[in-house]
Motif scaffolding. Structure first.
Motif, PDB file in Angstrom:
ATOM      1  N   VAL A  68       0.837  -1.197   0.000  1.00  0.00           N
ATOM      2  CA  VAL A  68       0.000   0.000   0.000  1.00  0.00           C
ATOM      3  C   VAL A  68       0.874   1.249   0.000  1.00  0.00           C
ATOM      4  CG1 VAL A  68      -1.702   1.316   1.319  1.00  0.00           C
ATOM      5  CG2 VAL A  68      -1.933  -1.166   1.141  1.00  0.00           C
ATOM      6  N   HIS A  69       1.889   1.257   0.839  1.00  0.00           N
ATOM      7  CA  HIS A  69       2.763   2.417   1.006  1.00  0.00           C
ATOM      8  C   HIS A  69       3.480   2.761  -0.295  1.00  0.00           C
ATOM      9  CE1 HIS A  69       6.098   4.648   3.257  1.00  0.00           C
ATOM     10  NE2 HIS A  69       4.981   5.263   3.593  1.00  0.00           N
ATOM     11  N   SER A  70       3.848   1.720  -1.062  1.00  0.00           N
ATOM     12  CA  SER A  70       4.605   1.930  -2.302  1.00  0.00           C
ATOM     13  C   SER A  70       3.714   2.047  -3.536  1.00  0.00           C
ATOM     14  CB  SER A  70       5.593   0.786  -2.507  1.00  0.00           C
ATOM     15  OG  SER A  70       4.910  -0.434  -2.748  1.00  0.00           O
ATOM     16  N   GLY A  71       2.413   1.826  -3.358  1.00  0.00           N
ATOM     17  CA  GLY A  71       1.506   1.877  -4.504  1.00  0.00           C
ATOM     18  C   GLY A  71       1.473   0.609  -5.322  1.00  0.00           C
ATOM     19  N   THR A  72       1.990  -0.489  -4.782  1.00  0.00           N
ATOM     20  CA  THR A  72       1.992  -1.778  -5.483  1.00  0.00           C
ATOM     21  C   THR A  72       0.643  -2.462  -5.295  1.00  0.00           C
ATOM     22  OG1 THR A  72       4.352  -2.007  -5.030  1.00  0.00           O
ATOM     23  CG2 THR A  72       3.163  -4.008  -5.685  1.00  0.00           C
ATOM     24  N   PRO A  73       0.045  -3.012  -6.358  1.00  0.00           N
ATOM     25  CA  PRO A  73      -1.246  -3.688  -6.201  1.00  0.00           C
ATOM     26  C   PRO A  73      -1.159  -4.872  -5.236  1.00  0.00           C
ATOM     27  CG  PRO A  73      -0.801  -3.248  -8.512  1.00  0.00           C
ATOM     28  CD  PRO A  73       0.461  -2.932  -7.773  1.00  0.00           C
ATOM     29  N   ILE A  74      -2.236  -5.088  -4.503  1.00  0.00           N
ATOM     30  CA  ILE A  74      -2.319  -6.196  -3.551  1.00  0.00           C
ATOM     31  C   ILE A  74      -3.156  -7.296  -4.177  1.00  0.00           C
ATOM     32  CG2 ILE A  74      -3.195  -6.927  -1.305  1.00  0.00           C
ATOM     33  CD1 ILE A  74      -2.456  -3.319  -1.688  1.00  0.00           C
ATOM     34  N   ASP A  75      -2.596  -8.503  -4.226  1.00  0.00           N
ATOM     35  CA  ASP A  75      -3.313  -9.659  -4.750  1.00  0.00           C
ATOM     36  C   ASP A  75      -4.250 -10.182  -3.665  1.00  0.00           C
ATOM     37  OD1 ASP A  75      -4.213 -12.045  -5.820  1.00  0.00           O
ATOM     38  OD2 ASP A  75      -2.235 -12.748  -6.443  1.00  0.00           O
ATOM     39  N   VAL A  76      -5.553 -10.195  -3.940  1.00  0.00           N
ATOM     40  CA  VAL A  76      -6.528 -10.644  -2.945  1.00  0.00           C
ATOM     41  C   VAL A  76      -7.077 -12.032  -3.274  1.00  0.00           C
ATOM     42  CG1 VAL A  76      -7.197  -8.313  -2.251  1.00  0.00           C
ATOM     43  CG2 VAL A  76      -8.427  -9.441  -4.128  1.00  0.00           C
ATOM     44  N   THR A  77      -6.355 -12.777  -4.116  1.00  0.00           N
ATOM     45  CA  THR A  77      -6.828 -14.131  -4.433  1.00  0.00           C
ATOM     46  C   THR A  77      -6.956 -14.953  -3.169  1.00  0.00           C
ATOM     47  OG1 THR A  77      -5.698 -13.977  -6.562  1.00  0.00           O
ATOM     48  CG2 THR A  77      -6.408 -16.162  -5.859  1.00  0.00           C
ATOM     49  N   THR A  78      -5.906 -14.929  -2.317  1.00  0.00           N
ATOM     50  CA  THR A  78      -6.055 -15.440  -0.954  1.00  0.00           C
ATOM     51  C   THR A  78      -6.528 -14.254  -0.134  1.00  0.00           C
ATOM     52  OG1 THR A  78      -4.341 -17.104  -1.233  1.00  0.00           O
ATOM     53  CG2 THR A  78      -4.885 -16.467   1.021  1.00  0.00           C
ATOM     54  N   GLY A  79      -7.823 -14.153   0.033  1.00  0.00           N
ATOM     55  CA  GLY A  79      -8.417 -12.910   0.494  1.00  0.00           C
ATOM     56  C   GLY A  79      -8.655 -12.806   1.978  1.00  0.00           C
ATOM     57  N   HIS A  80      -8.307 -13.864   2.739  1.00  0.00           N
ATOM     58  CA  HIS A  80      -8.582 -13.847   4.173  1.00  0.00           C
ATOM     59  C   HIS A  80      -7.433 -14.516   4.923  1.00  0.00           C
ATOM     60  CE1 HIS A  80     -12.506 -13.222   2.311  1.00  0.00           C
ATOM     61  NE2 HIS A  80     -12.848 -12.600   3.435  1.00  0.00           N
TER      62      HIS A  80
END
Length: 348
Positions: A224-236
């Motif tokens: 988040v801090h660097s602006g890199t997308p977060i993969d939410v495939t493993t979402g929990h």
């Protein structure tokens, strides 16, 4: 979402992180009163070993118990011997995969087994087998009948529905991938020793310990801090603050048994990766971006039993996030070892 960053304070001076993460509870100090002799921390040079060693050492000091801590490692990974010795902890350098120096280690009255490999093993099944299966066999042979608290992982369980409470200790193991299979092999070696020699064993199935410099929350926060997308495939995910995890792991020595028992260690509740990222976005004043779609299953643990035994871990998710955000805002370094929590094929 507001894009104004929140400047957050650290909960301790920046040069006191390890002391902060090693503070024993009153309950642990009370337990330590019963400890006697040598407490061996095997594989102490990794991510949790210094805090396990320091917390045990400090609990002994406060309790006045006639016991001592010996930290054993090759000291070639994250921690060198100085970090332990500066805290008054005796160290011994030893390659646990070599039976000869292992045999020369002092006898012990209690063993915490932290050794193992994970990262960079996706194409090295022989290393996984040697370090995660053979080494536990050698250690169990070296310390028959000595109570052993052995680190394992929640990855020995199958993926479970995210709306469930997570896998409990009664859930049959179904490891996915070579790493998880090797961790189940580690458990089986200690289980065999417990059956054969009567060694009291507790298998710590941990999901996931986090601190300022390492863990799932650090991975998400840094992206988040660097602006890199977060993969939410493993979402929990499950998370537990490292100090709380270490405290419960040390207290788990009181329930080691023969036959060996598993014990899930993690925090309360299941947390959305997307929601965690959005929380960090508010703290940093950055709008997070995402990739992938949440899967209906994840590696999740139900830690109701450890919470019944030791109480719920006291550190909230919000506190963990605030501390990690403060560390990153102050340009604090990380261990540079992403957890790979988003991996679903078991390859690390």
């Amino acid at each position: 979402m507001s894009l104004i960053a929140t400047r957050l304070p650290l909960p301790c001076p920046a040069d006191c992180l390890d002391a902060f993460l090693s503070e024993p509870s009153a309950a642990l100090v009370a337990l330590a009163q019963a400890w006697r002799g040598r407490i061996m921390i095997l594989g102490a040079g990794g991510k949790m070993g210094l805090h396990v060693s320091r917390m045990a050492h400090e609990a002994i000091r406060r309790s006045g118990a006639p016991a001592s801590v010996i930290a054993v490692s090759r000291f070639k990974t994250l921690r060198d011997r100085a970090a332990f010795e500066e805290a008054g902890i005796t160290t011994l350098a030893c390659d646990l995969s070599d039976a000869h120096p292992l045999a020369q280690l002092p006898d012990a009255d209690l063993v915490f087994f932290l050794a193992g490999v994970k990262f960079g093993t996706a194409n090295d099944p022989d290393l996984l087998h040697q370090m995660n299966v053979v080494v536990p066999r050698l250690v169990a042979q070296r310390y028959p009948c000595v109570p052993i608290v052995a680190f394992s992982t929640g990855c020995v369980y199958p993926f479970v529905p995210v709306e469930s409470r997570g896998a409990s200790e009664q859930t049959p193991p179904a490891p996915v991938g070579d790493y998880a299979i090797s961790c189940r092999g580690r458990e089986e070696e200690f289980m065999a020793a417990s059956r054969g020699a009567g060694t009291p064993v507790v298998l710590i199935r941990l999901n996931y310990a986090v601190e300022f410099r390492y863990g799932v929350l650090v991975d998400i926060a840094a992206r988040v801090h660097s602006g890199t997308p977060i993969d939410v495939t493993t979402g929990h995910v499950n998370v537990i603050w490292q100090r709380d995890a270490v405290e419960q792991i040390l207290r788990a020595s009181s329930v080691a048994a023969s036959p060996a028992i598993p014990l899930n260690i993690t925090g309360a509740g299941t947390h959305s990766v997307r929601a965690i990222a959005e929380d960090f976005g508010r703290l940093f004043g950055v709008a997070p971006t995402f990739t992938g779609t949440e899967s209906p299953t994840a590696w999740l643990n139900d830690a109701s039993e450890s919470h019944r035994l030791f109480g719920p871990p006291p550190t909230s998710l919000a506190a963990m996030q605030a501390w990690i955000a403060a560390w990153l805002q102050n340009e604090g370094g990380t261990w540079g070892k992403p957890t790979g929590f988003e991996q679903r094929n078991g390859k690390f």
